[in-house]
Design a protein around this motif. Structure first.
Motif, PDB file in Angstrom:
ATOM      1  N   VAL A 156      52.344  21.372  42.948  1.00  0.00           N
ATOM      2  CA  VAL A 156      52.117  22.805  43.124  1.00  0.00           C
ATOM      3  C   VAL A 156      50.838  22.973  43.927  1.00  0.00           C
ATOM      4  O   VAL A 156      50.037  22.038  44.038  1.00  0.00           O
ATOM      5  CB  VAL A 156      51.980  23.550  41.779  1.00  0.00           C
ATOM      6  N   THR A 157      50.669  24.124  44.491  1.00  0.00           N
ATOM      7  CA  THR A 157      49.436  24.394  45.232  1.00  0.00           C
ATOM      8  C   THR A 157      48.810  25.685  44.716  1.00  0.00           C
ATOM      9  O   THR A 157      49.512  26.622  44.326  1.00  0.00           O
ATOM     10  CB  THR A 157      49.700  24.541  46.740  1.00  0.00           C
ATOM     11  N   ILE A 158      47.509  25.707  44.692  1.00  0.00           N
ATOM     12  CA  ILE A 158      46.802  26.930  44.361  1.00  0.00           C
ATOM     13  C   ILE A 158      46.884  27.845  45.576  1.00  0.00           C
ATOM     14  O   ILE A 158      46.536  27.444  46.687  1.00  0.00           O
ATOM     15  CB  ILE A 158      45.326  26.651  44.010  1.00  0.00           C
ATOM     16  N   LYS A 159      47.369  29.044  45.361  1.00  0.00           N
ATOM     17  CA  LYS A 159      47.516  29.989  46.466  1.00  0.00           C
ATOM     18  C   LYS A 159      46.282  30.885  46.520  1.00  0.00           C
ATOM     19  O   LYS A 159      46.090  31.737  45.654  1.00  0.00           O
ATOM     20  CB  LYS A 159      48.790  30.809  46.299  1.00  0.00           C
ATOM     21  N   ALA A 160      45.472  30.657  47.527  1.00  0.00           N
ATOM     22  CA  ALA A 160      44.213  31.377  47.638  1.00  0.00           C
ATOM     23  C   ALA A 160      44.401  32.719  48.325  1.00  0.00           C
ATOM     24  O   ALA A 160      45.091  32.823  49.342  1.00  0.00           O
ATOM     25  CB  ALA A 160      43.200  30.539  48.413  1.00  0.00           C
ATOM     26  N   GLY A 161      43.802  33.753  47.733  1.00  0.00           N
ATOM     27  CA  GLY A 161      43.817  35.074  48.335  1.00  0.00           C
ATOM     28  C   GLY A 161      42.474  35.393  48.962  1.00  0.00           C
ATOM     29  O   GLY A 161      41.916  34.591  49.719  1.00  0.00           O
ATOM     30  N   VAL A 181      39.190  38.957  38.714  1.00  0.00           N
ATOM     31  CA  VAL A 181      40.319  38.163  39.199  1.00  0.00           C
ATOM     32  C   VAL A 181      41.559  39.042  39.237  1.00  0.00           C
ATOM     33  O   VAL A 181      41.825  39.803  38.306  1.00  0.00           O
ATOM     34  CB  VAL A 181      40.561  36.948  38.293  1.00  0.00           C
ATOM     35  N   SER A 182      42.315  38.906  40.305  1.00  0.00           N
ATOM     36  CA  SER A 182      43.563  39.661  40.443  1.00  0.00           C
ATOM     37  C   SER A 182      44.613  38.769  41.082  1.00  0.00           C
ATOM     38  O   SER A 182      44.343  38.074  42.070  1.00  0.00           O
ATOM     39  CB  SER A 182      43.339  40.900  41.317  1.00  0.00           C
ATOM     40  N   PHE A 183      45.818  38.762  40.504  1.00  0.00           N
ATOM     41  CA  PHE A 183      46.945  38.029  41.075  1.00  0.00           C
ATOM     42  C   PHE A 183      47.797  39.011  41.857  1.00  0.00           C
ATOM     43  O   PHE A 183      48.263  40.012  41.317  1.00  0.00           O
ATOM     44  CB  PHE A 183      47.784  37.375  39.973  1.00  0.00           C
ATOM     45  N   THR A 184      48.012  38.715  43.129  1.00  0.00           N
ATOM     46  CA  THR A 184      48.826  39.588  43.958  1.00  0.00           C
ATOM     47  C   THR A 184      50.127  38.876  44.320  1.00  0.00           C
ATOM     48  O   THR A 184      50.453  37.838  43.759  1.00  0.00           O
ATOM     49  CB  THR A 184      48.054  40.010  45.223  1.00  0.00           C
ATOM     50  N   ASP A 185      50.835  39.435  45.278  1.00  0.00           N
ATOM     51  CA  ASP A 185      52.172  38.949  45.642  1.00  0.00           C
ATOM     52  C   ASP A 185      52.184  37.438  45.837  1.00  0.00           C
ATOM     53  O   ASP A 185      51.275  36.874  46.437  1.00  0.00           O
ATOM     54  CB  ASP A 185      52.623  39.655  46.924  1.00  0.00           C
ATOM     55  N   LYS A 188      49.117  34.808  44.533  1.00  0.00           N
ATOM     56  CA  LYS A 188      47.831  34.536  45.177  1.00  0.00           C
ATOM     57  C   LYS A 188      46.700  34.944  44.249  1.00  0.00           C
ATOM     58  O   LYS A 188      46.750  35.978  43.591  1.00  0.00           O
ATOM     59  CB  LYS A 188      47.729  35.301  46.494  1.00  0.00           C
ATOM     60  N   VAL A 189      45.662  34.086  44.198  1.00  0.00           N
ATOM     61  CA  VAL A 189      44.508  34.342  43.343  1.00  0.00           C
ATOM     62  C   VAL A 189      43.414  34.979  44.185  1.00  0.00           C
ATOM     63  O   VAL A 189      42.982  34.405  45.193  1.00  0.00           O
ATOM     64  CB  VAL A 189      43.992  33.046  42.697  1.00  0.00           C
ATOM     65  N   ASN A 190      42.966  36.154  43.773  1.00  0.00           N
ATOM     66  CA  ASN A 190      41.926  36.881  44.498  1.00  0.00           C
ATOM     67  C   ASN A 190      40.769  37.217  43.568  1.00  0.00           C
ATOM     68  O   ASN A 190      40.929  37.250  42.344  1.00  0.00           O
ATOM     69  CB  ASN A 190      42.464  38.209  45.046  1.00  0.00           C
ATOM     70  N   VAL A 191      39.630  37.483  44.159  1.00  0.00           N
ATOM     71  CA  VAL A 191      38.529  38.110  43.429  1.00  0.00           C
ATOM     72  C   VAL A 191      38.178  39.383  44.192  1.00  0.00           C
ATOM     73  O   VAL A 191      37.831  39.331  45.371  1.00  0.00           O
ATOM     74  CB  VAL A 191      37.301  37.196  43.330  1.00  0.00           C
ATOM     75  N   PHE A 192      38.328  40.511  43.511  1.00  0.00           N
ATOM     76  CA  PHE A 192      38.094  41.786  44.170  1.00  0.00           C
ATOM     77  C   PHE A 192      36.897  42.488  43.557  1.00  0.00           C
ATOM     78  O   PHE A 192      36.657  42.394  42.349  1.00  0.00           O
ATOM     79  CB  PHE A 192      39.318  42.692  44.038  1.00  0.00           C
ATOM     80  N   PRO A 193      36.171  43.238  44.362  1.00  0.00           N
ATOM     81  CA  PRO A 193      35.139  44.109  43.816  1.00  0.00           C
ATOM     82  C   PRO A 193      35.795  45.251  43.032  1.00  0.00           C
ATOM     83  O   PRO A 193      37.010  45.398  43.047  1.00  0.00           O
ATOM     84  CB  PRO A 193      34.414  44.636  45.067  1.00  0.00           C
ATOM     85  N   ILE A 194      34.984  46.041  42.357  1.00  0.00           N
ATOM     86  CA  ILE A 194      35.511  47.068  41.464  1.00  0.00           C
ATOM     87  C   ILE A 194      35.099  48.456  41.955  1.00  0.00           C
ATOM     88  O   ILE A 194      33.949  48.688  42.302  1.00  0.00           O
ATOM     89  CB  ILE A 194      34.979  46.872  40.032  1.00  0.00           C
ATOM     90  N   TYR A 195      36.074  49.384  41.954  1.00  0.00           N
ATOM     91  CA  TYR A 195      35.780  50.795  42.204  1.00  0.00           C
ATOM     92  C   TYR A 195      36.090  51.521  40.913  1.00  0.00           C
ATOM     93  O   TYR A 195      37.221  51.467  40.415  1.00  0.00           O
ATOM     94  CB  TYR A 195      36.646  51.338  43.339  1.00  0.00           C
ATOM     95  N   GLU A 196      35.092  52.201  40.358  1.00  0.00           N
ATOM     96  CA  GLU A 196      35.259  52.802  39.037  1.00  0.00           C
ATOM     97  C   GLU A 196      35.018  54.297  39.095  1.00  0.00           C
ATOM     98  O   GLU A 196      34.053  54.766  39.705  1.00  0.00           O
ATOM     99  CB  GLU A 196      34.299  52.147  38.039  1.00  0.00           C
ATOM    100  N   VAL A 197      35.923  55.063  38.458  1.00  0.00           N
ATOM    101  CA  VAL A 197      35.778  56.507  38.331  1.00  0.00           C
ATOM    102  C   VAL A 197      35.547  56.826  36.862  1.00  0.00           C
ATOM    103  O   VAL A 197      36.408  56.546  36.014  1.00  0.00           O
ATOM    104  CB  VAL A 197      37.037  57.249  38.849  1.00  0.00           C
TER     105      VAL A 197
END
Length: 470
Positions: A156-161, A181-185, A188-197
């Motif tokens: 298997v391979t780690i799918k980098a976002g 951490v967020s898993f997308t389509d 894919k493993v991503n690290v996203f910043p946060i927007y908070e309301v």
């Protein structure tokens, strides 16, 4: 095989060459048969058996040969290969499951499925994914002394976002920024910043389109749009708004859409209830209370089996299974449940049929125009410059339409074949299913005309079959 007077020793080897048996064939009385160790070893040698010979079996055969006249005796056993283990990906940032991370039971007996924060906070440089390599396995040995290769584990391979970095051999993945951490389509493993309301979305906030994760600590009213590359988490409810996430969407209260807007996630959707909503998830949808008069689509599963777990009205589509406690009501409200094929494939087929219909109509008009021009040419012997230009244009249009139709028809055939195939799909009502339900498994359809308790529906031998849940 060795001939010895009126008897012979017959050796048979299994197809995988991991087992050999020996049988005495004799024409005289079994009580008169004798066998020596030399005869047995010679028979084994002639059959090529050199490994795993059972010495005790040879002794038994020589001491009591009459027992093995026309009765096979296991005489040699090979060493089966040990298959390798598949590679896997571990996520060290995830906490081990303990009681404190299980859903919280409230004082009134209800369970709060949303007390868990499934969006993981991590720091820059933190390890977020680790590949555990596949193993090659261990070779075996046949009774003929031939090495049997082992089946290696799957890789298997780690799918980098986005916002992640690999080590040199791409087995470790680290966060490049602080965030979540967020898993997308396609996992894919991503690290996203946060927007908070810190409250409801209103006109002071406006629509949101953010490259990251979005947290709304209030509700999202009708008319607003939230789009996130990562995950969206709403602590209040969502009305007729438009929510679209590349990752997952969690709505703590529920969706009351009044047939407006939509909720669309690349991965999962979790909420308490859906009412008159339009919800789509690439993977799974989890609803703890009810799904009422809504259009709900999941690439894999729809679960509505919490304390209430009710589905009434609307259309639900899932690639694998739909599970609820109660489906329908005593009023026989029409409800459609479709499983067995990814909903996007079914939708693609519908769109494709429309495109084919339009293309054939355009082809008819093109052929009609060319025929008129051919008649003019036959009558006058030539065409005017503008009609020649039109003829060239129509001829080119015909070529384009022919190519388009060929492509569409091929894809249509692929989809229809996939729709026909039986899948391990199921629809389950763990308490009761009422009349008025339409069940669709691929191209198979069944209408429920009476109440059925504790029912699981599956395709067995080409028919939609009911199995009682014990």
């Amino acid at each position: 095989m060795e001939g010895i007077g009126e008897k012979r020793l017959e050796v048979s080897i299994s197809k995988d060459e991991l087992k050999a048996e020996i049988t005495i064939r004799a024409s005289q009385s079994p009580m008169d048969v004798t066998v020596t160790e030399q005869e047995v070893r010679q028979a084994l040698e002639q059959s090529g058996i050199t490994y795993g010979i059972i010495e005790q079996a040879i002794e038994q055969l020589c001491q009591s040969p009459q027992k093995y006249v026309n009765q096979p005796l296991l005489i040699a056993v090979g060493l089966p290969p040990v298959p390798g283990t598949d590679a896997k990906i571990e996520y060290p940032y995830e906490k081990k499951e303990t009681d404190e991370h299980k859903p919280k039971e409230l004082d009134d007996g209800r369970v709060d499925y949303y007390s868990l924060n499934t969006i993981a906070n991590i720091s820059k440089g933190q390890l977020i994914a680790q590949k555990i390599p596949a193993t090659a396995g261990e070779a075996g040995m046949s009774v003929k002394g031939i090495k049997i290769p082992a089946k290696a584990g799957k890789e298997v391979t780690i799918k980098a976002g986005k916002n992640v970095v690999f080590n040199q051999d791409r087995t470790l993945l680290y966060a490049a920024i602080d965030g979540q951490v967020s898993f997308t389509d396609k996992d894919k493993v991503n690290v996203f910043p946060i927007y908070e309301v810190n409250g409801d979305v209103d006109f002071s906030v406006g629509n949101i389109d953010f490259i990251g994760n979005v947290i709304i600590r209030g509700s999202v009213p009708t008319g607003f749009r939230i789009k996130a590359s990562g995950d969206i988490r709403v602590l209040g409810n969502v009305e007729g708004a438009e929510l679209e996430a590349g990752g997952s969407i969690e709505i703590k209260s529920g969706i009351v859409a009044q047939e407006k807007g939509f909720v669309k996630a690349g991965r999962d959707v979790r909420t308490s209830f859906i009412q008159n909503g339009n919800v789509t998830a690439g993977n799974e949808i989890f609803v703890s209370q009810s799904i009422m008069f809504s259009n709900v689509r999941a690439g894999k599963n729809i679960f509505c089996n919490g304390a209430k777990g009710i589905i009434i009205g609307g259309t639900l589509q899932a690639g694998e299974q739909i599970v609820a406690r109660v489906i329908g009501n005593s009023s026989s409200t029409p409800t459609v449940l479709e499983v067995g094929v990814k909903p996007e494939l079914r939708e693609e087929l519908v769109q494709l049929k429309r495109q084919i219909q339009v293309a054939y109509e355009n082809m008819r008009k093109t052929e009609q125009g060319l025929n008129v021009l051919s008649q003019i040419l036959a009558a006058n012997g030539e065409l005017s410059p503008d009609k020649k230009a039109l003829q060239v244009k129509l001829a080119n249009t015909r070529l384009v339409l022919e190519k388009e139709l060929k492509t569409h028809e091929a894809r249509k055939k692929e989809l229809e074949i996939e729709l026909e195939g039986e899948t391990p799909a199921k629809i389950e009502a763990s308490t009761i299913m009422y009349p008025g339900i339409k069940l669709v498994f691929g191209n198979l359809v069944r209408f429920i005309k009476q109440e059925i308790s504790r029912a699981r529906f599956m395709v067995i031998q080409g028919e939609i079959t009911t199995v009682t849940i014990v």
